[in-house]
Design an enzyme around this catalytic site. Structure first.
Site, mmCIF file in Angstrom:
data_model
loop_
_atom_site.group_PDB
_atom_site.id
_atom_site.type_symbol
_atom_site.label_atom_id
_atom_site.label_comp_id
_atom_site.label_asym_id
_atom_site.label_seq_id
_atom_site.Cartn_x
_atom_site.Cartn_y
_atom_site.Cartn_z
ATOM 1 N N GLU A 72 -0.734 1.017 -7.339
ATOM 2 C CA GLU A 72 -1.066 -0.287 -6.726
ATOM 3 C C GLU A 72 -2.548 -0.405 -6.374
ATOM 4 O O GLU A 72 -3.062 -1.504 -6.232
ATOM 5 C CB GLU A 72 -0.199 -0.570 -5.511
ATOM 6 N N LYS B 278 0.973 4.567 -4.592
ATOM 7 C CA LYS B 278 -0.360 4.243 -4.090
ATOM 8 C C LYS B 278 -1.368 4.182 -5.222
ATOM 9 O O LYS B 278 -2.237 3.303 -5.268
ATOM 10 C CB LYS B 278 -0.793 5.279 -3.047
ATOM 11 N N TRP C 162 -1.574 -8.909 19.956
ATOM 12 C CA TRP C 162 -0.630 -8.426 18.936
ATOM 13 C C TRP C 162 0.657 -8.156 19.711
ATOM 14 O O TRP C 162 0.723 -7.206 20.507
ATOM 15 C CB TRP C 162 -1.170 -7.163 18.287
ATOM 16 N N ASN D 201 -4.578 -4.780 26.689
ATOM 17 C CA ASN D 201 -4.269 -4.236 25.367
ATOM 18 C C ASN D 201 -3.454 -2.971 25.614
ATOM 19 O O ASN D 201 -3.856 -2.139 26.411
ATOM 20 C CB ASN D 201 -5.584 -3.884 24.643
ATOM 21 N N GLY D 202 -2.281 -2.856 24.989
ATOM 22 C CA GLY D 202 -1.499 -1.628 25.142
ATOM 23 C C GLY D 202 -0.086 -1.921 25.608
ATOM 24 O O GLY D 202 0.409 -3.029 25.485
ATOM 25 N N LYS E 190 0.711 -8.708 0.742
ATOM 26 C CA LYS E 190 1.028 -7.772 1.827
ATOM 27 C C LYS E 190 2.507 -7.848 2.188
ATOM 28 O O LYS E 190 3.127 -6.848 2.506
ATOM 29 C CB LYS E 190 0.183 -8.089 3.076
ATOM 30 N N CYS F 131 -4.559 -5.436 20.173
ATOM 31 C CA CYS F 131 -5.152 -6.633 20.757
ATOM 32 C C CYS F 131 -6.671 -6.513 20.761
ATOM 33 O O CYS F 131 -7.230 -5.432 20.707
ATOM 34 C CB CYS F 131 -4.668 -6.788 22.198
ATOM 35 N N ARG G 80 -8.416 -6.899 13.851
ATOM 36 C CA ARG G 80 -7.427 -6.022 14.503
ATOM 37 C C ARG G 80 -6.013 -6.588 14.373
ATOM 38 O O ARG G 80 -5.041 -5.936 14.682
ATOM 39 C CB ARG G 80 -7.786 -5.856 15.980
ATOM 40 N N GLU H 35 5.606 8.347 -3.272
ATOM 41 C CA GLU H 35 4.650 7.520 -2.526
ATOM 42 C C GLU H 35 3.243 7.702 -3.088
ATOM 43 O O GLU H 35 2.495 6.744 -3.251
ATOM 44 C CB GLU H 35 4.706 7.880 -1.041
ATOM 45 N N HIS I 147 13.944 18.894 -17.229
ATOM 46 C CA HIS I 147 14.985 18.021 -17.812
ATOM 47 C C HIS I 147 14.363 16.824 -18.516
ATOM 48 O O HIS I 147 14.976 15.777 -18.633
ATOM 49 C CB HIS I 147 15.944 17.583 -16.701
#
Ligand code: AGP
Length: 616
Positions: A492, A489, A76, A102-103, A611, A2, A27, A485, A508
């Site tokens: 992309e 990254k 948020w 916030n939290g 996204k 937030c 944020r 991963e 192999h």
């Protein structure tokens, strides 16, 4: 997370609040609101779900009476979806008191039942309104806002930044922080509070940082900081070094850089409130013990990076629950005729909670009789709403397309799930469980150490390798998904060919790809314990070095056997093998970001990507 702003001074506060909130939009949020003590000593408040523009339009059509004391908030969603009612500020004491937060207040449920027992009614589902009601109740007794605030905040557990103001006290805003940021902006005859300096940097660069469990009262002429017992405390002054435009990303060069830096707190916040006296107890799974004790199969479905988190989670789930686990790409699962039953637990993983491939797979699984559990980072998103159970990650909003902090939060949530289910099924040795919890709680500090000690070197390496045309990634066991991963990254972000392999697979076929100068990252298992896998991976490195590969090893501190084999060694702190993925991935996130930056590419919005992929 937030966004928070408070203002006291000679100027009309409404525009200052809205401008400050717009600087905090980076944020991420899903609702916004402001409260103002107007010139006639009344308190006005407006809040709306949606983006700031919705609030601005509402205020333009029906303005609030302006005043020079105000607080503002972008939310948020955590407790309760993104609705007008759940937006902040929350009011109490006959709507004369306004509170923003916030939290997460972990003990809000017991506090709420205490208030309900006293006849207090609530207009929202939030933990914040509980805090507001408590402050209002205390203020009604004493008439002193600061002491009322102090009496309440010391009862709140969890992570919070709280601001409050009361129409009886124009020119006064009080704030408190516990495990959540709060900074003070010092103006000329005016003062500010903010969740970060972006809230007020256009007005002043003079700031004060207040510490854990401290309370601040700002008036136009002064700032008073005390601890929760009321004793005055010294605060550290600092000068903000970047300007308002950089504030869009909190001073970071990109959202991705900011989000990689938040990986430690993403893990810490996902753990928060789910470990009690060494035991994992996920509150969202209350009442599911019988079902969890009875499942005979776990099927993990996801896409992209989330799927790689699932592959890492498989090792923990099978080890700690002894339930067979399969991991499938959601878009593949959706089009086959899987064997499912009411004893199958289908676990979906999604940062956005809107990925259509994953959503359709969840719906398909439910239609075939399976129970579904969503691991998601976005409160109130579609996939959690379509699931039987939800375990939210608390990584905070992830704005960059490349998923980083959400990835480590997803693995954390999977480990918590594995420990929770393992405990419920009596499948995990309590000693092993306590050791795992200790290891998990140490992960945020270890990720922070990688960022502190290795980031600059990795960024330098990325710049040296800016012309690279292809990079391979090798890993074994829990390191294999990390190799995948790392390759994703790089694809992309830097738009170059990159491929991840299981190290044992090299002979192999893939070893034919090795030619002189071919860069290969290798995630090296710990040499401690049997060390058998370590020996095998070191010999893999020797095989490819013999064919001219340029090897960058990611190995734990103190692993000397890897030194003669590799060209570069990036170090991660010691951790039990199951926890190494959470550390080994960090250099790969930094490297991919550094290479993209070296090539002058848009790190936050890579070409061709969205996204959240909301089409199948
Ligand atoms: C990861 O960096 C990518 N942005 C992509 O693979 C992403 O993880 C995938 O599309 C799944 O998204 P979700 O977690 O929002 O469902």
């Amino acid at each position: 997370m937030c966004g928070i702003i408070g203002y006291v001074g000679p100027r009309p506060s409404q525009d200052i609040l809205l401008a400050g909130l717009s600087r905090l939009e980076y944020r991420g949020y899903d609702s916004a609101g402001i409260a103002v003590i107007d010139g006639d000593g009344g308190l006005g408040m407006r809040k709306r779900a949606g983006k700031l523009a919705v609030l601005r339009d509402d205020l333009a059509s029906t303005p609030l009476a302006d005043g020079t004391t105000g607080i503002g908030h972008t939310r948020w969603a955590t407790h309760g979806g993104p609705t007008d009612a759940n937006a902040h500020p929350h009011l109490a004491d006959d709507d004369k008191l306004a509170v923003i937060h916030n939290g997460i207040i972990e003990n809000f449920a017991e506090l709420k039942s205490e208030l309900v027992g006293e006849g207090v009614t609530f207009r929202s589902e939030t933990d914040t309104e509980v805090a507001a009601a408590m402050i209002g109740r205390e203020y009604a007794r004493t008439g002193d806002l600061v002491s009322a605030f102090r009496a309440v905040v010391s009862r709140l557990e969890g992570a919070y930044t709280l601001l409050a103001m009361h129409e009886d006290h124009p020119g006064l805003v009080v704030g408190a922080r516990r495990n959540s940021p709060l900074v003070i902006g010092l103006g000329e005859g005016e003062n500010f509070l903010g969740s970060d300096v972006a809230a007020f940097v256009e007005h002043t660069r003079k700031a004060l940082a207040i510490g854990q469990d401290e309370i601040v009262a700002i008036t136009p002429g002064g700032v008073e900081v005390t601890d929760f017992s009321g004793a005055p405390v010294e605060v550290e002054a600092f000068e903000v070094t970047w300007d308002a435009s950089a504030a869009e990303k909190g001073g970071w060069s990109s959202f991705m850089a900011k989000e990689v830096s938040e990986e430690p707190e993403a893990v810490a916040n996902t753990i928060r409130g789910r470990i009690h006296e060494g035991r994992v107890e996920i509150p969202e799974l209350d009442g599911m013990d019988e079902f969890l004790a009875d499942i005979d199969r776990i099927l993990v479905i996801a896409c992209g990076t989330a799927a790689y988190a699932g592959m890492v989670g498989k090792y923990a789930l099978e080890t700690w629950t002894r339930v067979p686990v399969d991991v499938e790409l959601a878009h593949e699962f959706r089009y086959r005729d899987p064997v499912l039953s009411p004893r199958t637990l289908v676990v979906s993983i999604s940062q956005s909670g809107e990925t259509m491939d994953t959503l359709m797979a969840v719906k398909y699984a439910r239609s075939r009789g399976a129970k579904t559990l969503s691991i998601c980072n976005t409160q109130g998103a579609t996939i959690p709403r379509e699931s039987d159970a939800i375990v939210y990650t608390h990584a905070g909003p992830e704005v960059a397309v490349a998923s980083t902090k959400a990835f480590v939060a997803q693995i954390t949530a999977l480990y918590l799930l594995a420990l929770h289910v393992g405990r419920v099924r009596g499948a995990i040795d309590p000693v092993v469980a306590v050791e795992a919890v200790t290891e998990l709680e140490a992960v945020p500090g270890k990720i922070a150490r990688v960022l502190e000690t290795e980031q600059a070197r990795i960024e330098q390496l990325a710049h040296w390798m800016a012309d690279t045309r292809s990079v391979l990634f090798l890993g074994r066991n829990v390191g294999y998904p990390i190799a995948l991963e790392g390759a994703l990254k790089l694809k992309e972000l830097a738009y170059i060919h990159a491929e991840g392999f299981a190290a044992g697979e090299l002979k192999h076929g893939p070893i034919a790809l090795i030619e002189p100068g071919q860069p290969v990252f290798v995630v090296v298992p710990s040499p401690r314990g049997s060390g058998e896998m370590h020996k095998k991976v070191v010999s893999n490195i020797e095989e490819i070095r013999a064919r001219g590969a340029r090897v960058i090893a990611i190995a734990e501190e103190g692993d000397v056997a890897v030194l003669p084999a590799a060209d570069e060694v990036l170090r991660i702190p010691l951790a039990a093998p199951m926890f190494e993925p959470l550390l080994a991935v960090v250099p790969l996130h930094i490297f991919a970001m550094g290479l993209a930056e070296a090539k002058g590419l848009d790190v936050d919005q890579p070409r061709n990507l969205a996204k959240s992929v909301t089409v199948e």
